[in-house]
Design an enzyme around this catalytic site. Structure first.
Site, PDB file in Angstrom:
ATOM      1  N   TYR A  67      -4.981   1.604  -2.653  1.00 59.62           N
ATOM      2  CA  TYR A  67      -3.887   2.574  -2.794  1.00 59.62           C
ATOM      3  C   TYR A  67      -4.451   3.973  -3.053  1.00 59.62           C
ATOM      4  O   TYR A  67      -4.380   4.841  -2.218  1.00 59.62           O
ATOM      5  CB  TYR A  67      -2.930   2.151  -3.898  1.00 59.62           C
ATOM      6  CG  TYR A  67      -1.693   3.017  -3.978  1.00 59.62           C
ATOM      7  CD1 TYR A  67      -0.646   2.846  -3.080  1.00 59.62           C
ATOM      8  CD2 TYR A  67      -1.581   4.029  -4.924  1.00 59.62           C
ATOM      9  CE1 TYR A  67       0.478   3.664  -3.117  1.00 59.62           C
ATOM     10  CE2 TYR A  67      -0.459   4.850  -4.980  1.00 59.62           C
ATOM     11  CZ  TYR A  67       0.572   4.662  -4.074  1.00 59.62           C
ATOM     12  OH  TYR A  67       1.683   5.473  -4.114  1.00 59.62           O
ATOM     13  N   SER A 104       2.657   2.899   1.818  1.00 60.87           N
ATOM     14  CA  SER A 104       3.054   4.215   1.326  1.00 60.87           C
ATOM     15  C   SER A 104       1.833   5.140   1.308  1.00 60.87           C
ATOM     16  O   SER A 104       1.256   5.415   2.351  1.00 60.87           O
ATOM     17  CB  SER A 104       3.699   4.075  -0.053  1.00 60.87           C
ATOM     18  OG  SER A 104       4.389   5.239  -0.398  1.00 60.87           O
ATOM     19  N   ASP A 115      14.287   3.527   4.894  1.00 64.32           N
ATOM     20  CA  ASP A 115      13.259   4.070   4.010  1.00 64.32           C
ATOM     21  C   ASP A 115      13.498   5.563   3.830  1.00 64.32           C
ATOM     22  O   ASP A 115      13.171   6.373   4.696  1.00 64.32           O
ATOM     23  CB  ASP A 115      11.861   3.817   4.585  1.00 64.32           C
ATOM     24  CG  ASP A 115      10.755   4.142   3.583  1.00 64.32           C
ATOM     25  OD1 ASP A 115      11.050   4.820   2.576  1.00 64.32           O
ATOM     26  OD2 ASP A 115       9.610   3.708   3.795  1.00 64.32           O
ATOM     27  N   HIS A 173      11.828   1.176   1.534  1.00 60.88           N
ATOM     28  CA  HIS A 173      10.410   1.377   1.247  1.00 60.88           C
ATOM     29  C   HIS A 173       9.743   0.104   0.745  1.00 60.88           C
ATOM     30  O   HIS A 173       8.520  -0.009   0.778  1.00 60.88           O
ATOM     31  CB  HIS A 173      10.261   2.497   0.215  1.00 60.88           C
ATOM     32  CG  HIS A 173       8.902   3.103   0.186  1.00 60.88           C
ATOM     33  ND1 HIS A 173       8.310   3.667   1.292  1.00 60.88           N
ATOM     34  CD2 HIS A 173       7.994   3.224  -0.821  1.00 60.88           C
ATOM     35  CE1 HIS A 173       7.110   4.123   0.972  1.00 60.88           C
ATOM     36  NE2 HIS A 173       6.896   3.864  -0.297  1.00 60.88           N
TER      37      HIS A 173
END
Length: 692
Positions: A461, A541, A626, A661
């Site tokens: 991430y 994301s 989203d 999302h």
């Protein structure tokens, strides 16, 4: 044999001749029409893309077997932590394959519970998620928040807690909010109603705090707080149990938040500033006997606990209660009249300690092993429960006796044909490009050999101060039982070592994050775990950005890439919904020539090769609802991928409907999504999974 994309015919995406100018640099944006997610041409392109993707995935011979195994793996009882409120224990539970977990309550944990609120009854297909429940301080009412189809838009309803009857109160167009009760009503945060047809794409501006009095229409709600000259900020309200004061938090344009406080007992009192800027994270955890307990990284990048009073709430008057430690303070839970539990991150795993309310450490609470912990406790009673999990262990619930220092297993989960003891997790530390030591967890089946032939699923991430702690995912078992290695890298940009670690992966340091991820793959190869033909990378994301950027930088290092709901257009991300909120981490193309050039240098959309360089097999995922990272990011990225010469491996996009999302996604949709992801991965690795 791995699939070739030569037989795939991709749809022609809507395009035009748009060219943007950034401080004298011309940047073409030919797929600008795809930003209009309600246009007929976009809808047609989405339909055609999904048809290509579905035909590809549905032709994979073992897809049905993967779906069957994933369904079996998800079909186990999942227990939520009990929380004691007003004489009832409340907890979430899912008996296996329910799309949404059900909220139950019981007078005794040994008694048969009753359903308090079942979100599965709020829609026919499980796409309405229960996102929060907020009880009035007298226990009479419960306000609850829901999300439809994965959107960030929030609706608030109210029910009588005793009878479970729904009241007529209904709030719409709320966002990033709970319900902060005061007397016969509650405070909440909302935006003006969006333009019809642009609900999920237009920039969200002018967040405001309102007060809703029970039994009145939303149109009568009182505007309590706004900053009309600051449209790009979030505002939220918090009220302690004694309802003595209201705190207003402002965020969205810094790495932290501002805080103001106002007495609710003196209506003529003025707002007082606790934290004037958004330079630091500040959270008032509770007010006890007039003393505010404050969690903050002000003066402490690894966080500390401070106190203040309403008379002098400003930062200059704060007093240190628990100073910064070697680990990162990540949680504080008050228990009973005079104790608190502090949770710290050490090398990305949790440790917990019991403290007195005066800030003196009593002891470390011994957890079952390396993993992640979450506590349920209250000042109103001495009972403590915690949930513990790790990579191979589903969440287990324990009761903890503060006086005797004893933990007792209270609930655990069993998964069909899965034995956690068959797997091992180890933590390694590897050097990044600049020599920085990066931690990574590696989970695999016992007996696996380092012969370079093991498939690796590398996840990362690296942003927004978010830490990747050990966690359990049922879908991961399918990978592990087929001889795969799951590797989770704790990249810079996250919060694993505090704010300094976070800042080392932001703005003009963002390339550190990508280099950390690339170094993780290189480490797995150099240590004999795998080879580039067997590495899959995935992230969602900000992690989708990570995958897109690293594929462009090192397409030779990976065989498969899954960028999920990613931020792929770094030049325009700040123009949609709440994209402006990410500027403190990323910077924007409008900031300066230097910042614009830096963003352009790694933006996934703008750095796709078009010279025959072989790229990994790529499947982009996004969803129509989203409104966090708008699907236009993935649309434009996929269109450019498909139009570029990147070799023969497939470049697909999977566009879900009635999904957002990711939060609150129905179990059925999660199973379907990971069925497609794993089918795509195994096919392009040239492997047929052995499915139980």
């Amino acid at each position: 044999m791995a699939s070739s994309a030569q037989s795939l015919k991709y749809p022609v995406a809507p395009s035009d001749n748009t060219v943007d100018n950034y401080f004298g640099t011309s940047v073409p944006d030919p797929y600008r029409p795809l930003e209009n997610d309600t246009a007929a041409t976009t809808a047609r392109w989405v339909e055609e893309e999904n048809a290509v993707t579905r035909a590809y995935l549905d032709s994979i011979p073992f897809r049905a077997d993967i779906h069957k195994r994933l369904t079996s793996l998800f079909d186990y009882r999942k227990h939520g932590l009990p929380s004691k409120k007003h004489g009832w224990y409340y907890f979430y539970e899912n008996d296996g394959l329910r799309n949404q977990s059900v909220l139950y309550r019981t007078r005794s944990l040994d008694a048969e519970p009753e359903v308090f609120l079942d979100p599965n009854t709020l829609s026919d297909d499980g796409t309405v998620a229960l996102t929060g429940v907020y009880f009035s301080n007298d226990g009479r009412y419960a306000a609850y928040t829901i999300s439809r189809s994965g959107s960030d838009w929030t609706e608030i309803y109210v029910m009588d807690a005793a009878t479970k009857q729904l009241l007529p109160d209904h709030i719409e167009w709320a966002k990033f909010t709970g319900a902060a009760w005061h007397g016969d009503g509650f405070y909440y945060s909302a935006y003006p109603a969006p333009e019809k047809g642009k609900e999920f794409s237009n920039a969200n501006e002018n967040h405001r705090i309102y007060f809703h009095r029970l039994g009145t229409p939303q149109s009568d709600d009182a505007l309590v707080y706004e900053e009309a000259d600051q449209p790009l900020r979030f505002f939220s309200a918090s009220i302690p149990d004694d309802e003595s004061m209201i705190f207003v938090y402002g965020a969205g344009q810094g790495l932290g938040n501002s805080v103001k406080v106002h007495s609710l007992k003196d209506k003529l009192a003025e707002w007082k500033v606790m934290s004037p800027t958004q330079d630091y994270e500040v959270s008032v955890l509770d007010v006890i006997d007039g003393v505010m307990y404050i969690y903050t990284n002000y003066g402490a990048p690894r966080y500390r606990l401070m106190t203040a009073t309403l008379d002098n709430p400003g930062m200059d008057h704060w007093k240190e209660l628990v100073p910064q430690q070697k680990g990162v303070l990540t949680g504080v839970d008050f228990t009973g009249k005079d104790k608190m539990i502090l949770t710290y991150d050490t090398d990305a795993s949790n440790h917990a300690y019991l403290y007195t309310l005066a800030g003196k450490e009593i002891r470390e609470i011994q957890l079952p092993s390396i993993g992640s912990v979450g506590f349920s406790a209250s000042r109103k009673h001495p009972e403590v429960y915690y949930a513990f999990t790790s990579f191979a262990y589903p969440s287990a619930l324990y009761s903890y006796d503060v006086d005797s220092d004893q933990s007792v297993l209270y609930r655990s989960s069993d998964i069909t044909d899965f034995n956690p003891s068959d797997y091992v997790t180890e933590q390694v530390f590897y050097p990044s490009a600049d020599g920085t030591r990066i931690p990574m967890f590696i989970t695999y089946k016992k007996g696996l050999e380092r012969d370079g032939s093991n498939p690796v699923y590398l996840y990362g991430y690296g942003g927004f101060n978010i830490s990747l702690n050990p966690s359990f995912s049922a879908q991961r078992i399918l990978w592990l039982e087929n001889g795969g290695i799951y590797a989770q890298a704790n990249l810079r940009g996250g919060g694993e070592y505090g704010e300094d670690w976070h800042l080392a992966g932001t703005k003009l340091n963002k390339l550190n994050v990508f280099n950390d991820f690339i170094a993780a793959a290189e480490y797995m190869i150099s240590q004999g775990w795998t080879n580039p033909e067997l590495i899959t990378i995935e992230g969602g994301s900000n992690g989708g950005l990570l995958v897109g950027a690293t594929v462009n930088m090192r397409p030779d290092l990976f065989k498969v890439a899954i960028p999920r709901v990613g931020v792929m257009d770094m030049m325009r991300y700040h123009l949609f919904t709440i994209g402006w909120n990410w500027a403190p981490d990323y910077g924007t193309s409008a900031d300066s020539p230097e910042m614009a050039a830096y963003l352009l240098g790694y933006s996934p959309l703008h750095n796709i090769s078009d010279n025959g360089t072989p790229y990994p097999a790529i499947m982009v995922t996004t969803a129509d609802h989203d409104d966090r990272v708008v699907p236009a990011h993935s649309f434009k990225y996929a269109a450019r991928l498909q139009a570029s010469d990147t070799g023969d491996a497939p470049k697909l996009i999977r566009i879900d409907s009635k999904a957002g999302h990711g939060a609150g996604k129905p179990v059925g949709k999660v199973i379907d999504e990971y069925t497609d992801i794993y089918s795509f991965i195994f096919k392009n690795l040239g492997k047929t999974p052995a499915v139980k």
